[in-house]
Write an enzyme that holds these catalytic residues in place. Sequence first.
Site, mmCIF file in Angstrom:
data_model
loop_
_atom_site.group_PDB
_atom_site.id
_atom_site.type_symbol
_atom_site.label_atom_id
_atom_site.label_comp_id
_atom_site.label_asym_id
_atom_site.label_seq_id
_atom_site.Cartn_x
_atom_site.Cartn_y
_atom_site.Cartn_z
ATOM 1 N N CYS A 242 -6.073 -28.608 43.922
ATOM 2 C CA CYS A 242 -4.898 -28.890 44.750
ATOM 3 C C CYS A 242 -4.797 -30.387 45.009
ATOM 4 O O CYS A 242 -5.778 -31.031 45.379
ATOM 5 C CB CYS A 242 -4.985 -28.124 46.063
ATOM 6 S SG CYS A 242 -3.666 -28.516 47.237
ATOM 7 N N CYS A 245 -5.542 -30.718 49.150
ATOM 8 C CA CYS A 245 -6.842 -30.436 49.757
ATOM 9 C C CYS A 245 -7.991 -30.456 48.751
ATOM 10 O O CYS A 245 -9.157 -30.410 49.140
ATOM 11 C CB CYS A 245 -6.811 -29.082 50.471
ATOM 12 S SG CYS A 245 -6.735 -27.655 49.349
ATOM 13 N N CYS A 274 -1.435 -23.799 45.497
ATOM 14 C CA CYS A 274 -2.490 -23.652 46.503
ATOM 15 C C CYS A 274 -1.976 -22.763 47.630
ATOM 16 O O CYS A 274 -1.021 -23.129 48.328
ATOM 17 C CB CYS A 274 -2.902 -25.017 47.056
ATOM 18 S SG CYS A 274 -4.153 -24.914 48.363
ATOM 19 N N CYS A 277 -2.569 -24.649 51.275
ATOM 20 C CA CYS A 277 -1.648 -25.741 51.607
ATOM 21 C C CYS A 277 -0.193 -25.402 51.295
ATOM 22 O O CYS A 277 0.713 -26.094 51.753
ATOM 23 C CB CYS A 277 -2.031 -27.006 50.839
ATOM 24 S SG CYS A 277 -3.706 -27.578 51.145
ATOM 25 N N CYS A 300 -6.774 -25.863 24.225
ATOM 26 C CA CYS A 300 -7.053 -26.125 22.808
ATOM 27 C C CYS A 300 -5.953 -26.945 22.127
ATOM 28 O O CYS A 300 -6.239 -27.761 21.257
ATOM 29 C CB CYS A 300 -7.293 -24.816 22.068
ATOM 30 S SG CYS A 300 -5.904 -23.660 22.075
ATOM 31 N N HIS A 327 -4.509 -20.417 18.401
ATOM 32 C CA HIS A 327 -5.577 -21.404 18.558
ATOM 33 C C HIS A 327 -5.297 -22.510 17.547
ATOM 34 O O HIS A 327 -4.603 -22.288 16.542
ATOM 35 C CB HIS A 327 -6.951 -20.782 18.307
ATOM 36 C CG HIS A 327 -8.088 -21.703 18.647
ATOM 37 N ND1 HIS A 327 -8.185 -22.337 19.855
ATOM 38 C CD2 HIS A 327 -9.167 -22.106 17.924
ATOM 39 C CE1 HIS A 327 -9.278 -23.074 19.881
ATOM 40 N NE2 HIS A 327 -9.888 -22.966 18.726
ATOM 41 N N ASP A 344 -13.975 -27.980 15.394
ATOM 42 C CA ASP A 344 -13.323 -27.516 16.615
ATOM 43 C C ASP A 344 -13.851 -28.341 17.786
ATOM 44 O O ASP A 344 -14.985 -28.150 18.228
ATOM 45 C CB ASP A 344 -13.611 -26.029 16.852
ATOM 46 C CG ASP A 344 -12.738 -25.439 17.954
ATOM 47 O OD1 ASP A 344 -12.414 -26.181 18.904
ATOM 48 O OD2 ASP A 344 -12.385 -24.252 17.874
#
Length: 650
Positions: A242, A245, A274, A277, A300, A327, A344
Site C-alpha cells: 500500500c 501504510c 488496501c 486505508c 514474466c 508464459h 528463463d
Amino acid sequence: MAGLQSVSSLSENTTEVFLEVSKLLLTYADNILRNPNEEKYRSIRIGNPTFSTKLLPIRGAVECLFEMGFEEAETHLVFPRSASVDQLRRVRESIAAERDQRLRTEQNQTGLQRSHTESSPAVSPASPTSAPASAALPTTQPATQTVTQPHSPQQSQLSNMTFLRTLQSNCQHVMVYEKPELQQKALSYIPRGQLCSRARDRLQEARRADRECSLTEEDMVVLELLQWFKGEFFSWVDSLPCIQCGGKTQSSGSLSPSTEDLRWDAGKVENHYCNICQVSTRFPRYNNPEKLLETRRGRCGEWANCFTLCCRAMGLEARFIWDSTDHVWTEVFSLSQRRWLHCDPCENTCDKPLLYEIGWGKKLSYILAFSKDQVVDVTWRYSCKHQEVLSRRTKVKETWLLQTINKFNAERQESLSAERKRELLERLLVELVEFISPKSPKAGELGGRISGSLAWRAARGETGAAEAKMKASGFVFIPTESEKDVKLFHLQYNPTKDTYCRVHNGKEEINGWEGCVWKQECVFRKEEQDWQTVYLARTEGSSSGTVSWKVMCAPVGMKIKAVSVRAVTQTFNSGSVQWRVRSDQTTVKFPGDGEMHSLKHLSGSSELVLEAELSGGDGNVAWQHAQIFRQSLKDTGKVSLELIMEMEDA
C-alpha cells in the site's frame, strides 16, 4: 459506408440477421460513447454466449468490432484508451444508416407480409437459412451445433486474424531491442565488467573439470547475466505494498491508464487495493523495455521483455519467446554450441526446455520465437509429448501457420545479405532436425515453478503438483580408478557455487545440486538476496521433502571400510530435518550439526544412500522452517556437505 469493408461484409447478410446483429453492435458502440469512463463497457468476453452465438458466426460482425477499434486480448475483445473514438463513431453511424434503410424497407411491406413475419418463429442468426453463404453449413444441422464447429469459416477467419495480430505485434515489438540508444541505456544498468570477470572465472572452473570443454566466455556470460538479473536487478510482483501504510493489498480489477501509462505501452493498469486505508495502489503493466529498466519489476512478461533487451545490449543474439499458454521467456544463440539455448530469467534457468511441460505440467500448443531477422515455430523444442501437442494445435491450420511465418520471414529478410540469409537457413535446418526426435527430461526440468506466490502458481497449474512424485535422474556415484587407487571416495558440496567436488578424482567439479542426486521429492534450491543466503528447502505447499545421494562400490570390486559425514542443517520453529545413511545392511542416523560424524555398522556394505528428510514448520512459510546447507552467498569457499568413504577390496 464508403471505405468500411467490415460494414459492407455485414450488409451481405439477410435482413433478419443484419437487424439483430446490428442492434448488438450499436449497443456496444453507444455504451462506450455515452459512458467513456466506464471500463466495463470497453471489454467483451469472447466466451460470452451473446458474442459466441450471435456475433462470432456472422459474416462481418467481428470485423466491425475490429474496425471500430477493439483489439484482441487473451479472453476478451478490448477497446483500449488509445483507440480513436471518432473511428468508433464513423463505424457506428455507417451501421446505423444501413439499419435505418432496412427498417424503412420493411415498413413498406404489405400488412400481410408483416403479419406473417410477426406470427412466424424468430429465425436464429446462426440457423442454416440465415448463416453467411461462405459458411456452407448443411441445412439439416441444428443451429446450436453449427456455431460450435471448430473449423467453420467464420471461426477460422477469426482465429487466423487473432494469430496474425499476435505475429504482427511480436514481430514489431522485438525491433525495439535493436535501437542503439536503448541498448546503451540498458548497458548503463548492467555491470558488464563484473559479469565478464565472473564469466571468465566460471569458464576456467569448467575447463578444469573438463579438459575437452568447448564452451566460450560468451556462454558463461549468459549464465552470469541470468543470475544477476534475477538475483540483483529485477523483482517479482504478486501485489504491491500500500502506498499509504505499506501493508498488504489485494488485487481489485483494473484502473484506467493515464497518458503517461499509455506513453510507455501500459494499456492495462492493475488496482492493488488496501482494505485498511481504502487506498488504491496502481500497477501499470508496462510493455516498453526502456521503462522496465527503471521500474525493474513485474511478472514474466516484464521479466522476459527487459531481459531480452539486456541480452541484445550485451551483444548476444537473442529472441523473444511467446507461449500461447501464457508464459514468455528468451532464447540466446550459442556460437560455440551452434544452437539456441532456452533462458528463463524468472527461474534463473538455462537450457532446460522441458521445464514447462514436465516440471510445471503445462499443456503446450504453440510456442513461437521472434527476433529481428526471423520468426520460428519452436514448439517442439519444449515438448517430449509431440502427439499430445499436435492434438491441441487447433487454433489455425498448420499449412496457414507455415505459409504465414514464411511470408513474415521473407519480408523481414528481404534486405539482408546473402551470407546472413544462408546463416539463418543453416540454423533453421539444424533446429528442424533437433525438433524431429522428442527429448527425455533432465533432472533440472522436473520441478515446479518457483517464481510468484504459491496461490498464483497454483491458479495457473504450474506448481508441478502433477509431477510431485517424479524422482530426479537416479544418479549414482561409482568410484573412479583414481579414487579406487587411494581407496577413498571424498565428496563435497558448496551451496553458494552450487557445485560438487570429488576431491580424489582430480578435484573434479560438477555443477548443479540436482545433477548428482539419486532421488528427490519436493526439494529446491533457494537464494535469498535480501539476506544474502542460499539453502535447500522443500517446495512451498508440500508437507515434507526428501533428497538423497547414492554411492556404489561393488562395480569396481570394493566394499565400505568406514564412513564419515558432515552436513549443515538450520531449522526454525517446529521445522525438522532428519539425516540418515542407509546401506544394504543397516540404517544409521546422525545430526546435521555441521560436525564430522564417524558412522559405525556400515563396514562390509557394497553401497550406501545418504538421505535428508525435511518436514514440520508453522504457517504459510512452513517450508522455510526446515533448511539444509544454509550458507552465506559471500562464503564461496565453504562446503556444507561432506561425505568421506574409506574402501577396501571386496
